[in-house]
Design a protein around this motif. Structure first.
Motif, PDB file in Angstrom:
ATOM      1  N   ARG A   1       0.833  -1.214   0.000  1.00 29.65           N
ATOM      2  CA  ARG A   1       0.000   0.000   0.000  1.00 29.65           C
ATOM      3  C   ARG A   1       0.864   1.260   0.000  1.00 29.65           C
ATOM      4  O   ARG A   1       0.527   2.259  -0.648  1.00 29.65           O
ATOM      5  N   ALA A   2       1.963   1.214   0.749  1.00 27.45           N
ATOM      6  CA  ALA A   2       2.848   2.375   0.803  1.00 27.45           C
ATOM      7  C   ALA A   2       3.447   2.665  -0.571  1.00 27.45           C
ATOM      8  O   ALA A   2       3.510   3.818  -1.011  1.00 27.45           O
ATOM      9  N   PHE A   3       3.881   1.613  -1.277  1.00 27.82           N
ATOM     10  CA  PHE A   3       4.430   1.817  -2.619  1.00 27.82           C
ATOM     11  C   PHE A   3       3.349   2.307  -3.586  1.00 27.82           C
ATOM     12  O   PHE A   3       3.628   3.106  -4.479  1.00 27.82           O
ATOM     13  N   GLY A   4       2.123   1.825  -3.418  1.00 28.01           N
ATOM     14  CA  GLY A   4       1.036   2.318  -4.257  1.00 28.01           C
ATOM     15  C   GLY A   4       0.789   3.799  -4.046  1.00 28.01           C
ATOM     16  O   GLY A   4       0.624   4.567  -5.007  1.00 28.01           O
ATOM     17  N   ALA A   5       0.786   4.226  -2.781  1.00 24.90           N
ATOM     18  CA  ALA A   5       0.583   5.646  -2.480  1.00 24.90           C
ATOM     19  C   ALA A   5       1.751   6.482  -2.995  1.00 24.90           C
ATOM     20  O   ALA A   5       1.556   7.577  -3.535  1.00 24.90           O
ATOM     21  N   TRP A   6       2.987   5.971  -2.823  1.00 24.88           N
ATOM     22  CA  TRP A   6       4.177   6.691  -3.291  1.00 24.88           C
ATOM     23  C   TRP A   6       4.135   6.864  -4.805  1.00 24.88           C
ATOM     24  O   TRP A   6       4.410   7.952  -5.327  1.00 24.88           O
ATOM     25  N   SER A   7       3.787   5.813  -5.534  1.00 27.89           N
ATOM     26  CA  SER A   7       3.700   5.890  -6.989  1.00 27.89           C
ATOM     27  C   SER A   7       2.589   6.841  -7.423  1.00 27.89           C
ATOM     28  O   SER A   7       2.752   7.635  -8.358  1.00 27.89           O
ATOM     29  N   ALA A   8       1.446   6.761  -6.740  1.00 32.97           N
ATOM     30  CA  ALA A   8       0.325   7.641  -7.082  1.00 32.97           C
ATOM     31  C   ALA A   8       0.686   9.100  -6.857  1.00 32.97           C
ATOM     32  O   ALA A   8       0.277   9.976  -7.629  1.00 32.97           O
ATOM     33  N   SER A   9       1.476   9.378  -5.819  1.00 30.60           N
ATOM     34  CA  SER A   9       1.863  10.768  -5.553  1.00 30.60           C
ATOM     35  C   SER A   9       2.700  11.326  -6.696  1.00 30.60           C
ATOM     36  O   SER A   9       2.608  12.511  -7.027  1.00 30.60           O
ATOM     37  N   GLY A  10       3.528  10.461  -7.324  1.00 34.14           N
ATOM     38  CA  GLY A  10       4.270  10.912  -8.485  1.00 34.14           C
ATOM     39  C   GLY A  10       3.352  11.225  -9.652  1.00 34.14           C
ATOM     40  O   GLY A  10       3.548  12.203 -10.374  1.00 34.14           O
ATOM     41  N   GLY A  11       2.314  10.391  -9.844  1.00 37.80           N
ATOM     42  CA  GLY A  11       1.338  10.662 -10.899  1.00 37.80           C
ATOM     43  C   GLY A  11       0.593  11.964 -10.668  1.00 37.80           C
ATOM     44  O   GLY A  11       0.372  12.748 -11.589  1.00 37.80           O
ATOM     45  N   VAL A  12       0.228  12.205  -9.417  1.00 36.43           N
ATOM     46  CA  VAL A  12      -0.440  13.465  -9.082  1.00 36.43           C
ATOM     47  C   VAL A  12       0.496  14.635  -9.315  1.00 36.43           C
ATOM     48  O   VAL A  12       0.090  15.693  -9.814  1.00 36.43           O
ATOM     49  N   GLY A  13       1.794  14.461  -9.001  1.00 38.91           N
ATOM     50  CA  GLY A  13       2.762  15.524  -9.231  1.00 38.91           C
ATOM     51  C   GLY A  13       2.896  15.869 -10.694  1.00 38.91           C
ATOM     52  O   GLY A  13       2.950  17.050 -11.069  1.00 38.91           O
ATOM     53  N   GLY A  14       2.941  14.839 -11.556  1.00 34.44           N
ATOM     54  CA  GLY A  14       3.020  15.096 -12.988  1.00 34.44           C
ATOM     55  C   GLY A  14       1.786  15.798 -13.517  1.00 34.44           C
ATOM     56  O   GLY A  14       1.869  16.731 -14.316  1.00 34.44           O
ATOM     57  N   MET A  15       0.601  15.357 -13.048  1.00 36.52           N
ATOM     58  CA  MET A  15      -0.649  15.974 -13.472  1.00 36.52           C
ATOM     59  C   MET A  15      -0.732  17.416 -12.971  1.00 36.52           C
ATOM     60  O   MET A  15      -1.081  18.339 -13.723  1.00 36.52           O
ATOM     61  N   ALA A  16      -0.382  17.615 -11.703  1.00 32.57           N
ATOM     62  CA  ALA A  16      -0.454  18.961 -11.131  1.00 32.57           C
ATOM     63  C   ALA A  16       0.523  19.902 -11.819  1.00 32.57           C
ATOM     64  O   ALA A  16       0.241  21.088 -12.001  1.00 32.57           O
ATOM     65  N   GLY A  17       1.696  19.373 -12.217  1.00 31.07           N
ATOM     66  CA  GLY A  17       2.674  20.218 -12.892  1.00 31.07           C
ATOM     67  C   GLY A  17       2.145  20.768 -14.196  1.00 31.07           C
ATOM     68  O   GLY A  17       2.316  21.954 -14.505  1.00 31.07           O
ATOM     69  N   ALA A  18       1.482  19.911 -14.982  1.00 29.83           N
ATOM     70  CA  ALA A  18       0.949  20.357 -16.270  1.00 29.83           C
ATOM     71  C   ALA A  18      -0.120  21.427 -16.095  1.00 29.83           C
ATOM     72  O   ALA A  18      -0.213  22.367 -16.888  1.00 29.83           O
ATOM     73  N   LEU A  19      -0.942  21.279 -15.056  1.00 31.68           N
ATOM     74  CA  LEU A  19      -2.037  22.236 -14.839  1.00 31.68           C
ATOM     75  C   LEU A  19      -1.573  23.473 -14.086  1.00 31.68           C
ATOM     76  O   LEU A  19      -1.891  24.602 -14.451  1.00 31.68           O
TER      77      LEU A  19
ATOM     78  N   TYR B   1      -4.706  21.695 -29.544  1.00 32.19           N
ATOM     79  CA  TYR B   1      -5.026  22.133 -28.181  1.00 32.19           C
ATOM     80  C   TYR B   1      -3.951  23.090 -27.666  1.00 32.19           C
ATOM     81  O   TYR B   1      -2.781  23.012 -28.059  1.00 32.19           O
ATOM     82  N   SER B   2      -4.337  23.991 -26.773  1.00 28.94           N
ATOM     83  CA  SER B   2      -3.359  24.800 -26.051  1.00 28.94           C
ATOM     84  C   SER B   2      -2.669  23.920 -25.012  1.00 28.94           C
ATOM     85  O   SER B   2      -3.127  22.807 -24.713  1.00 28.94           O
ATOM     86  N   ALA B   3      -1.566  24.419 -24.431  1.00 27.22           N
ATOM     87  CA  ALA B   3      -0.846  23.633 -23.427  1.00 27.22           C
ATOM     88  C   ALA B   3      -1.737  23.340 -22.219  1.00 27.22           C
ATOM     89  O   ALA B   3      -1.740  22.222 -21.690  1.00 27.22           O
ATOM     90  N   LEU B   4      -2.498  24.350 -21.787  1.00 20.16           N
ATOM     91  CA  LEU B   4      -3.367  24.144 -20.628  1.00 20.16           C
ATOM     92  C   LEU B   4      -4.495  23.169 -20.955  1.00 20.16           C
ATOM     93  O   LEU B   4      -4.819  22.281 -20.151  1.00 20.16           O
ATOM     94  N   ARG B   5      -5.074  23.309 -22.145  1.00 23.62           N
ATOM     95  CA  ARG B   5      -6.156  22.397 -22.535  1.00 23.62           C
ATOM     96  C   ARG B   5      -5.628  20.965 -22.703  1.00 23.62           C
ATOM     97  O   ARG B   5      -6.322  19.996 -22.384  1.00 23.62           O
ATOM     98  N   ALA B   6      -4.383  20.845 -23.194  1.00 31.31           N
ATOM     99  CA  ALA B   6      -3.782  19.517 -23.314  1.00 31.31           C
ATOM    100  C   ALA B   6      -3.588  18.895 -21.927  1.00 31.31           C
ATOM    101  O   ALA B   6      -3.802  17.691 -21.739  1.00 31.31           O
ATOM    102  N   GLY B   7      -3.184  19.726 -20.963  1.00 31.44           N
ATOM    103  CA  GLY B   7      -3.060  19.230 -19.595  1.00 31.44           C
ATOM    104  C   GLY B   7      -4.385  18.740 -19.052  1.00 31.44           C
ATOM    105  O   GLY B   7      -4.465  17.678 -18.413  1.00 31.44           O
ATOM    106  N   LEU B   8      -5.429  19.504 -19.321  1.00 29.51           N
ATOM    107  CA  LEU B   8      -6.770  19.078 -18.893  1.00 29.51           C
ATOM    108  C   LEU B   8      -7.195  17.808 -19.619  1.00 29.51           C
ATOM    109  O   LEU B   8      -7.863  16.942 -19.040  1.00 29.51           O
ATOM    110  N   GLY B   9      -6.789  17.693 -20.888  1.00 29.64           N
ATOM    111  CA  GLY B   9      -7.137  16.502 -21.655  1.00 29.64           C
ATOM    112  C   GLY B   9      -6.480  15.246 -21.122  1.00 29.64           C
ATOM    113  O   GLY B   9      -7.000  14.139 -21.312  1.00 29.64           O
ATOM    114  N   GLN B  10      -5.340  15.384 -20.453  1.00 26.26           N
ATOM    115  CA  GLN B  10      -4.647  14.241 -19.872  1.00 26.26           C
ATOM    116  C   GLN B  10      -5.080  13.962 -18.434  1.00 26.26           C
ATOM    117  O   GLN B  10      -4.695  12.935 -17.871  1.00 26.26           O
TER     118      GLN B  10
END
Length: 475
Positions: A145-163, A307-316
């Motif tokens: 579970r800890a590794f799942g949360a750690w990996s998910a936090s990286g995914g959230v970081g990538g998504m948050a960075g784009a937006l 798409y614009s960069a922001l719209r592409a981020g939303l699209g992902q």
């Protein structure tokens, strides 16, 4: 929470509860991944304000990625020798101070130097977060579970960075892309001092200086050479020279580790652990899969669908959300199914998703052409990535937790760097071949479709390598 509490009792004593230790590790990983992506949208504003040349501007990104990947092994071994708590706090401090310097930069050279220092801070921080999980969660279910949360936090970081990059640059200033790290870093340092106050780690052992120099310089030179391939071609001197020197230094590094070092920085005996060796091979291949998904899908949305960069981020964003959800599900399933079953299921989803995505063209709509296949690909990444990180860091002695974390992170980063260079070259060559009889958007789409087919091939390769893992035994 019951399994996490059990894990805490079996792990090294910490002053803070298990949830605080895990939250700290996840927040550190979030910062590292966030800063790799949040700057991209701000680059035009940075270029205008500081007067960067096009070539110099690339080093705002490359300076961070180069030192991050190049210094990760050293950061991992330092966590073993000097203590995970010390290195985590030191990494956060360097990351925060260099972020402040970047946000206040008034010249291109200052900003690039700050990004290089940020990468070094990230190279200290990332292995320490993995080591904290590796040694702090010994119960199998809690560790998964800890590794799942750690990996998910990286995914959230990538998504948050784009937006967040677009929102912050538009609403405030590009400087806040860096300055926002300062209060976050200060808060995490305070949490680290509380959560890890009771940690007793590190050991009195000299650092292998010859290994540190040859390993770090070799990785940095190899990655630098690969980075030059997009501008100069694979057979050019700017690529062959640094990459060849890097490979030679890595051979010297291996000799030093095997024969000369009394206390090697990267003990080669760790590769005798089948899970560690096989897991790192899969992570190397997986780096290209991740690049194909997040980087080239974004380019498809912008360059083909307009798409614009922001719209592409939303699209992902739907795919990023799917990744987070599936990564947590994979963590719950891992103790029951074992590694091989999850990896094969994930690779099946990757193969189907990339095969579907490779059919996209300039006339494709978003829902059928991009959303559907990227949800499948994200599900495949969610099943495989946390599983691969867990297996690549399992079975090693506790005293090597830092270097094992550094190795897994380094392998993933090197795979991503090589994957980006190879896939970008392939996409460019295919687009150039199609340019004569197609519109610019259609030619680019053909290049990206080839990337997605190659990514499907990488998924097949990961599935094949996973068969080398030992079978899962229940109980």
């Amino acid at each position: 929470m019951t399994s996490i509490s059990t894990a805490t009792q079996q792990a090294r004593p910490h002053a803070g509860p298990a949830w605080m230790v895990l939250a700290l590790a996840c927040a550190g990983q979030f910062m590292v991944i966030l800063d790799a992506s949040i700057v991209n949208v701000a680059l035009p504003s940075i270029q205008r304000d500081l007067g960067f040349t096009p070539t110099g501007l690339a080093w705002v990104v490359n300076g961070y990625l180069l030192t991050f990947a190049g210094f990760m092994l050293l950061g991992g071994r330092a966590a073993d020798l000097f203590g995970r708590r010390r290195m985590l706090v030191a990494g956060l401090l360097l990351f925060s101070v260099s972020s402040l310097a970047g946000g206040l930069a008034t010249a291109p050279e200052v900003l690039v130097a700050a990004r290089v220092a940020q990468g070094m801070g990230a190279a200290m921080l990332a292995p320490a977060t993995l080591a904290v999980i590796n040694t702090g969660f010994t119960d199998q279910r809690a560790r998964a579970r800890a590794f799942g949360a750690w990996s998910a936090s990286g995914g959230v970081g990538g998504m948050a960075g784009a937006l967040a990059g677009g929102a912050i640059t538009t609403g405030l200033s590009w400087r806040w892309v860096f300055l926002i790290n300062v209060p976050i870093g200060a808060a995490l340092i305070a949490v680290a001092m509380m959560a890890l106050a009771g940690t007793r780690d590190g050991r009195r052992e000299p650092l292998d200086l010859a290994g540190a120099v040859t390993g770090t310089a070799g990785l940095a030179a190899l990655i630098y050479g690969v980075m030059q391939s997009a501008d100069h071609g694979w057979t050019s001197a700017p690529v062959v020279g640094p990459a060849g020197a890097g490979l030679l230094l890595l051979v010297v590094f291996a000799v030093v580790q095997a024969r000369l070092a009394a206390q090697p920085m990267m003990p080669l005996r760790l590769f005798g652990i089948r899970r560690v060796a096989v897991g790192n091979v899969m992570l190397l291949l997986f780096g290209g899969i991740a690049i194909a998904m997040w980087y080239f899908t974004s380019l498809f949305l912008q360059n083909v669908l307009g798409y614009s960069a922001l719209r592409a981020g939303l699209g992902q964003t739907p795919a990023a959300v799917a990744f987070v959800v599936i990564a947590r599900l994979a963590a719950a399933l891992l103790p029951r199914t074992g590694v091989r079953a999850l990896v094969l299921a994930g690779c099946g989803a990757l193969l189907a998703g990339f095969g579907w995505l490779a059919q996209a063209h300039a006339g494709s709509g978003y829902v059928a052409g991009v959303l559907g296949p990227t949800l499948l690909v994200a599900a495949g990444i969610g099943l495989t990535f946390p599983t691969l990180m867990a297996v690549a860091t399992a079975g090693a002695p506790e005293g090597d937790a830092g270097i094992i974390g550094g190795l897994a992170n380094t392998t993933s980063q090197v795979g991503g760097s090589i994957g980006l260079a190879v896939l970008a070259t392939a996409a460019g060559a295919r687009a150039a071949a199609e340019a004569g009889g197609s519109s610019p958007a259609a030619a680019l789409a053909a290049g990206y479709d080839l990337v997605f087919l190659v990514a499907a091939g990488l998924a097949l390769a990961v599935a094949a390598v996973s068969l080398l893992l030992p079978r899962h035994r229940r109980g």
